[in-house]
Scaffold this motif. Structure first.
Motif, PDB file in Angstrom:
ATOM      1  N   GLN A   1       0.823  -1.212   0.000  1.00  0.00           N
ATOM      2  CA  GLN A   1       0.000   0.000   0.000  1.00  0.00           C
ATOM      3  C   GLN A   1       0.859   1.265   0.000  1.00  0.00           C
ATOM      4  OE1 GLN A   1      -2.679  -0.756   3.312  1.00  0.00           O
ATOM      5  NE2 GLN A   1      -4.293  -1.359   1.891  1.00  0.00           N
ATOM      6  N   GLN A   2       1.958   1.271   0.732  1.00  0.00           N
ATOM      7  CA  GLN A   2       2.860   2.428   0.707  1.00  0.00           C
ATOM      8  C   GLN A   2       3.386   2.657  -0.711  1.00  0.00           C
ATOM      9  OE1 GLN A   2       5.798   1.298   3.617  1.00  0.00           O
ATOM     10  NE2 GLN A   2       4.578   2.048   5.347  1.00  0.00           N
ATOM     11  N   THR A   3       3.709   1.578  -1.387  1.00  0.00           N
ATOM     12  CA  THR A   3       4.207   1.675  -2.761  1.00  0.00           C
ATOM     13  C   THR A   3       3.100   2.174  -3.687  1.00  0.00           C
ATOM     14  OG1 THR A   3       5.771  -0.111  -2.310  1.00  0.00           O
ATOM     15  CG2 THR A   3       5.320   0.384  -4.629  1.00  0.00           C
ATOM     16  N   GLU A   4       1.881   1.680  -3.497  1.00  0.00           N
ATOM     17  CA  GLU A   4       0.741   2.167  -4.292  1.00  0.00           C
ATOM     18  C   GLU A   4       0.580   3.671  -4.128  1.00  0.00           C
ATOM     19  OE1 GLU A   4      -2.410  -1.583  -4.279  1.00  0.00           O
ATOM     20  OE2 GLU A   4      -2.577  -0.058  -2.726  1.00  0.00           O
ATOM     21  N   HIS A   5       0.661   4.128  -2.891  1.00  0.00           N
ATOM     22  CA  HIS A   5       0.423   5.544  -2.591  1.00  0.00           C
ATOM     23  C   HIS A   5       1.497   6.451  -3.187  1.00  0.00           C
ATOM     24  CE1 HIS A   5      -1.934   4.005   1.150  1.00  0.00           C
ATOM     25  NE2 HIS A   5      -2.564   3.783   0.017  1.00  0.00           N
ATOM     26  N   GLN A   6       2.665   5.897  -3.483  1.00  0.00           N
ATOM     27  CA  GLN A   6       3.713   6.657  -4.170  1.00  0.00           C
ATOM     28  C   GLN A   6       3.536   6.584  -5.684  1.00  0.00           C
ATOM     29  OE1 GLN A   6       7.207   4.675  -2.775  1.00  0.00           O
ATOM     30  NE2 GLN A   6       7.165   5.634  -0.763  1.00  0.00           N
TER      31      GLN A   6
END
Length: 187
Positions: free
Chosen positions: A169-174
């Motif tokens: 999810q952190q990667t998605e948000h970036q």
């Protein structure tokens, strides 16, 4: 003139927030479309003054009728782009034909591996050493559209499904806001 876009979401709206929190985003998010009346994302949109359209497919006699209603709302709002962000429905031809080439989705795997539901769970159970995130154009298949961008997320020793999900999810948000900005500025 800035382009207008809609975000489609069904749940908590973490990718919705990631997209709208980017001050340098090259478009205006003018509408949230949601298929779940009690979804947290609706409250998030309301707090930010973004119009919402919540409609449940079961209230319509067909998928076509459901999507026609959505298309009308999108056209009223002069939406040019659609960003699917945790929208848990397969888009049908009624909607896709109107927005073909202007609808993108984010998926929590390195497509073509683990398309569809429960991608993180399936990657974790498969024991892969890496997974990731894919942003792709939406087509008539399930997570089969042309890939725009991908970013790897390693599966670390000692990972649980939850820790892996958090890093994905952190990667998605970036990645998602970056891709949105690049696409809008190119078109």
């Amino acid at each position: 003139m800035r382009k207008k876009a809609a975000v489609f979401a069904s749940g908590t709206g973490s990718n919705f927030e990631a997209i709208i929190n980017k001050a340098d985003l090259a478009c205006d998010i003018v509408l949230l479309v949601c298929d779940k009346p009690g979804a947290v994302v609706v409250d998030k949109a309301n707090l930010r003054g973004i119009s919402t359209f919540v409609c449940q497919p079961k209230e319509f006699h067909s998928k076509e009728a459901y999507e026609k209603q959505i298309v009308e709302k999108l056209q009223e709002a002069k939406v040019e782009w659609i960003f699917l962000a945790g929208y848990m429905r397969i888009v049908g031809p009624t909607l896709l034909n109107v927005f073909e080439g202007r609808m993108i989705n984010i998926h929590p795997s390195l497509l073509p591996k683990f398309p569809g539901k429960d991608a993180i769970e399936r990657a974790y159970q498969a024991g892969v050493d890496k997974t990731g995130v894919t942003v792709h154009f939406v087509d008539k298949g399930v997570d089969t559209g042309p890939i725009i961008a991908q970013r790897e997320v390693p599966v670390l020793q000692g990972d649980t499904k939850e820790t892996l999900k958090q890093r994905i999810q952190q990667t998605e948000h970036q990645l998602y806001p970056e891709v949105v900005k690049q696409l809008i500025l190119k078109k």
